[in-house]
Write an enzyme that holds these catalytic residues in place. Sequence first.
Site, PDB file in Angstrom:
ATOM      1  CB  CYS A 162      -0.808  -0.186   1.373  1.00  0.00           C
ATOM      2  SG  CYS A 162       0.177  -0.291   2.575  1.00  0.00           S
ATOM      3  CD  GLU A 163       5.758   3.043   3.380  1.00  0.00           C
ATOM      4  OE1 GLU A 163       6.415   3.864   3.471  1.00  0.00           O
ATOM      5  OE2 GLU A 163       5.711   2.381   3.308  1.00  0.00           O
TER       6      GLU A 163
END
Length: 231
Positions: A162-163
Site C-alpha cells: 500500500c505504501e
Amino acid sequence: MKNPVPQAASLLLEKLMLLVHVRPLLAGSGGEAAPPAPGYYDTSCFKRGDLLEVPRTLFIHFGIYLGENRVAHLMPDILPAFTADRRHIQQVVTNKRLILGVVARTASVRVDTVEDFAYGGSILVNHMDRLFEHQVLGSEEAARRAEKLVGATAYSLLWNNCEHFVTYCRYGAPVSLQTDKFCETVKMIIRDQRSVLASVLVGLASIVCLGLAPSTTLPTIFIPFFLWMAG
C-alpha cells in the site's frame, strides 16, 4: 543455491504486515464492532489527491483521497484471482481473503469510504510530504494515477504494498520507507549473529592451528556464543 536469508526476512515481514490489516477486517465476525458510521470523520479538510496515513499496531496503512468521501488503497485479496465481478470484490475483505491474497501474492486497488479505510484510526494527511518535498506531484495528477490503478494487481510486501502505491501516485516513484527500515533491522540482527558465530569459528581455529591454551581461550570464545544462544 539461493541465499535463504532474504527469503526468511521476506516471510517474516509478510507475517508481520498481516497485522496491519487484520484488526480492521474483522467486521462482520462474531462479537466485533461494526465500522464507524458515515460522517464519523470530518472530510472537509481533505483535498483530492491527499495522501492519507492510518497508524496501526506495527505499521501504517496508506491511501489516496479521491474526493467525496472516497479513498483508493491497495489491499491483498485473493478474490480478484477468481472473478472480475466488482460487486463481489468491493465487499468487505475478510481475513481469509486477505491471508490467501498474501500467500498468492494477489491484491486489488479498491475504493472505499474514509470510514472503511481508516476504521476508527487516526488519520494523518500528507505527512510524508516533508520527506519528498521536491517530488510532490499535483493533487489532480496524484488522484488520477490512483484512479487508473483501481482493480486487480500483483502483491508483494517488499515491492508492491500500500505504501508503494501511494508514493507512486503522489511522488512519482514507488517506495516503502517502513519496509526498508524493517529490512535494515532484520539485516542488522542477522549480521550481528553472524559476527558472533564467526568469532567462535576463529577462536576454535586458533586453538587448532596456533596451539593456544584451551583453558584460557575457550571461556573467551564460548561466553559470547552462549549469550547469543540465550538471546
